[in-house]
Design a protein around this motif. Sequence first.
Motif, mmCIF file in Angstrom:
data_model
loop_
_atom_site.group_PDB
_atom_site.id
_atom_site.type_symbol
_atom_site.label_atom_id
_atom_site.label_comp_id
_atom_site.label_asym_id
_atom_site.label_seq_id
_atom_site.Cartn_x
_atom_site.Cartn_y
_atom_site.Cartn_z
ATOM 1 N N GLU A 453 39.059 39.734 45.985
ATOM 2 C CA GLU A 453 40.369 39.092 46.074
ATOM 3 C C GLU A 453 41.154 39.315 44.779
ATOM 4 O O GLU A 453 42.349 39.630 44.803
ATOM 5 C CB GLU A 453 40.201 37.593 46.335
ATOM 6 C CG GLU A 453 39.619 37.274 47.702
ATOM 7 C CD GLU A 453 39.249 35.807 47.853
ATOM 8 O OE1 GLU A 453 39.225 35.095 46.830
ATOM 9 O OE2 GLU A 453 38.971 35.381 48.993
ATOM 10 N N TYR A 454 40.472 39.144 43.658
ATOM 11 C CA TYR A 454 41.094 39.342 42.350
ATOM 12 C C TYR A 454 41.562 40.784 42.207
ATOM 13 O O TYR A 454 42.696 41.052 41.764
ATOM 14 C CB TYR A 454 40.088 38.990 41.251
ATOM 15 C CG TYR A 454 40.600 39.140 39.842
ATOM 16 C CD1 TYR A 454 41.252 38.102 39.202
ATOM 17 C CD2 TYR A 454 40.423 40.330 39.139
ATOM 18 C CE1 TYR A 454 41.723 38.231 37.898
ATOM 19 C CE2 TYR A 454 40.873 40.475 37.838
ATOM 20 C CZ TYR A 454 41.521 39.420 37.223
ATOM 21 O OH TYR A 454 41.977 39.572 35.937
ATOM 22 N N THR A 455 40.715 41.731 42.587
ATOM 23 C CA THR A 455 41.056 43.153 42.499
ATOM 24 C C THR A 455 42.257 43.480 43.371
ATOM 25 O O THR A 455 43.162 44.215 42.963
ATOM 26 C CB THR A 455 39.844 44.008 42.907
ATOM 27 O OG1 THR A 455 38.749 43.743 42.020
ATOM 28 C CG2 THR A 455 40.171 45.491 42.851
ATOM 29 N N SER A 456 42.276 42.926 44.566
ATOM 30 C CA SER A 456 43.366 43.191 45.494
ATOM 31 C C SER A 456 44.694 42.665 44.965
ATOM 32 O O SER A 456 45.737 43.319 45.091
ATOM 33 C CB SER A 456 43.053 42.561 46.850
ATOM 34 O OG SER A 456 44.082 42.806 47.783
ATOM 35 N N LYS A 457 44.673 41.488 44.358
ATOM 36 C CA LYS A 457 45.898 40.908 43.812
ATOM 37 C C LYS A 457 46.500 41.773 42.712
ATOM 38 O O LYS A 457 47.714 41.775 42.495
ATOM 39 C CB LYS A 457 45.620 39.505 43.270
ATOM 40 C CG LYS A 457 45.366 38.462 44.358
ATOM 41 C CD LYS A 457 45.000 37.118 43.759
ATOM 42 C CE LYS A 457 44.712 36.097 44.863
ATOM 43 N NZ LYS A 457 44.282 34.787 44.292
ATOM 44 N N LEU A 458 45.654 42.536 42.037
ATOM 45 C CA LEU A 458 46.126 43.425 40.976
ATOM 46 C C LEU A 458 46.427 44.832 41.495
ATOM 47 O O LEU A 458 46.671 45.748 40.716
ATOM 48 C CB LEU A 458 45.078 43.510 39.861
ATOM 49 C CG LEU A 458 44.813 42.217 39.083
ATOM 50 C CD1 LEU A 458 43.647 42.400 38.127
ATOM 51 C CD2 LEU A 458 46.059 41.775 38.320
ATOM 52 N N ASN A 459 46.373 44.981 42.842
ATOM 53 C CA ASN A 459 46.583 46.287 43.479
ATOM 54 C C ASN A 459 45.548 47.309 43.019
ATOM 55 O O ASN A 459 45.844 48.501 42.866
ATOM 56 C CB ASN A 459 48.000 46.813 43.203
ATOM 57 C CG ASN A 459 49.064 45.946 43.838
ATOM 58 O OD1 ASN A 459 48.917 45.530 44.987
ATOM 59 N ND2 ASN A 459 50.118 45.657 43.096
ATOM 60 N N GLY A 460 44.336 46.828 42.773
ATOM 61 C CA GLY A 460 43.237 47.713 42.392
ATOM 62 C C GLY A 460 42.480 48.206 43.613
ATOM 63 O O GLY A 460 42.863 47.956 44.764
ATOM 64 N N SER A 461 41.383 48.905 43.371
ATOM 65 C CA SER A 461 40.530 49.408 44.445
ATOM 66 C C SER A 461 39.149 48.781 44.332
ATOM 67 O O SER A 461 38.587 48.690 43.240
ATOM 68 C CB SER A 461 40.396 50.928 44.366
ATOM 69 O OG SER A 461 39.391 51.394 45.255
ATOM 70 N N ILE A 462 38.594 48.347 45.482
ATOM 71 C CA ILE A 462 37.267 47.731 45.462
ATOM 72 C C ILE A 462 36.166 48.760 45.271
ATOM 73 O O ILE A 462 35.016 48.400 45.024
ATOM 74 C CB ILE A 462 37.000 46.919 46.751
ATOM 75 C CG1 ILE A 462 36.885 47.836 47.975
ATOM 76 C CG2 ILE A 462 38.092 45.866 46.953
ATOM 77 C CD1 ILE A 462 36.328 47.169 49.196
ATOM 78 N N SER A 463 36.504 50.036 45.388
ATOM 79 C CA SER A 463 35.522 51.094 45.130
ATOM 80 C C SER A 463 36.205 52.245 44.421
ATOM 81 O O SER A 463 37.038 52.941 45.013
ATOM 82 C CB SER A 463 34.891 51.589 46.428
ATOM 83 O OG SER A 463 33.994 52.645 46.168
#
Length: 509
Positions: A453-463
């Motif tokens: 969730e944290y990664t997504s909020k920063l527009n990051g990638s989970i992999s």
Amino acid sequence: MFVIVKKIRSTQKLVPLVSTLTRQQRCKFSSLPELTKDRYPNVKRGNYGHIDTNHLIFFKDLLGETRVITDESECLGYNTDWIKANRGYSRCVLKPKCTREVAAILKFCNENVLAVCPQGGNTGLVGGSVPVFDEIVLSTSLMNKIVSLDTTSGVLTCEAGCILENLENHLDEHQLMMPLDLGAKGSCQIGGNVSTNAGGLRLLRYGNLQGTVLGLEAVTANGEIIDCLSSLKKDNTGFHLKHLFIGSEGSLGVVTKVSIQCPPKPKAVNLAFLGLQSFDKILTVFKRCKHDLGEIMSSCEAIDADSLAVTTDHLGLKSPLAKFPFYMVIETNGSDNGHDEEKLSRFLEDVMGDGTVEDGVATNEPSKMKAIWELRERITEGLIHDGYVFKYDLSLPLENFYSLVGIMKERVGADAVRVSGYGHVGDGNVHLNVAVKEFSPEVLHKIEPFIYEYTSKLNGSISAEHGIGFRKTKYMHYSKSKEAMDLMRNIKDMMDPKWILNPYKVLPQ
């Protein structure tokens, strides 16, 4: 020997490398994790057939007795990943030697609805290379021939089971190099690298495999051989079908051959190992690296103190620097050693002169560079000595690269033996590790899904580079839209309608 700049010490006390394959085998069999089906009881076995005597007769007629493994103890290594996080219970491992045998195996398995787990060197970190239940393991380890090497164009064509380090050694004889370098290069296989779109230590300079793989050959679930084995730099005829298999983790087909563009081996390689007081200073150094080292910078790695400690405390490696909160590894590749040494010397004098970097070592002696790289490459191995490790491979904006480490320390608290972070600061890929004495569902729930969730909020990638595998399937929606996931599912339905290839991986059930 590289001219040591002011305040930079020599690295004479560094220890030599240990065989990657040997140490991974040692880690793999020191203890066994519980079965994946017991650790994750919400995952249910699909409606696949169970292997029987008639199936085994077919496989033995095709491959011979010695290349069909059914002994439980012999199957163990193929059922367990080397970080001891996942374990299946397959009782059948098949070892084809050529593409035609792979095609015959998959055609038969498709007709009999037998699930198949393709496996290369089994160095994956997300549970993608081992069975979840009793899937047949299709090992590519005997498909290890180098087909050709064009020394003029630098195009290498080889079978999927070639070990990365062996390819590197072969290319070295012709003053070429692989565009990919991994800590697991002593045992990982190029087919697995391509199937997971592995990143590695020098992506900053040489790019990812989607750019360097010119062509490939793969076998689909029904046994059809797809020949996209182009060796051309430019081939713009229709859909780029090779990209269906690069990064699909064996879920759309089994990669059997690869053509890859190999760059010239650099004539000048220099390495600096630096100690810093804060992550903000790492960002400052990286920004200055891009301006001052520019075209010769090949790698830029960040390591925190807890990550380095697992290699020095658990593995007995020697750091050439005193203790600092953070470290950096900066490598340059070029064609003129004098030019590169001068640029690196001037850069180090600047960042040390103004206090951005506290201390460091620099060298171009191969044995010493290997010893420094070992401090970075063996972190995963060292972490295993802490107990069970929850490993996360994320892409984040650079300003947030290290933020999750502090947040996770607060969330997990005393439940963790160690919370640490390191990775490829050059491309924003952080490896976050939460080590505990043993696997705990309670700790897992503290970490997931919060971390995604944290990664997504920063527009990051989970992999970032490890893939989705088994561990991240239910979290795909944090990085991909519903429409994108629906399209991937439609492609899977078309290419593998019975879902026999690497089930329970990549896409949610």
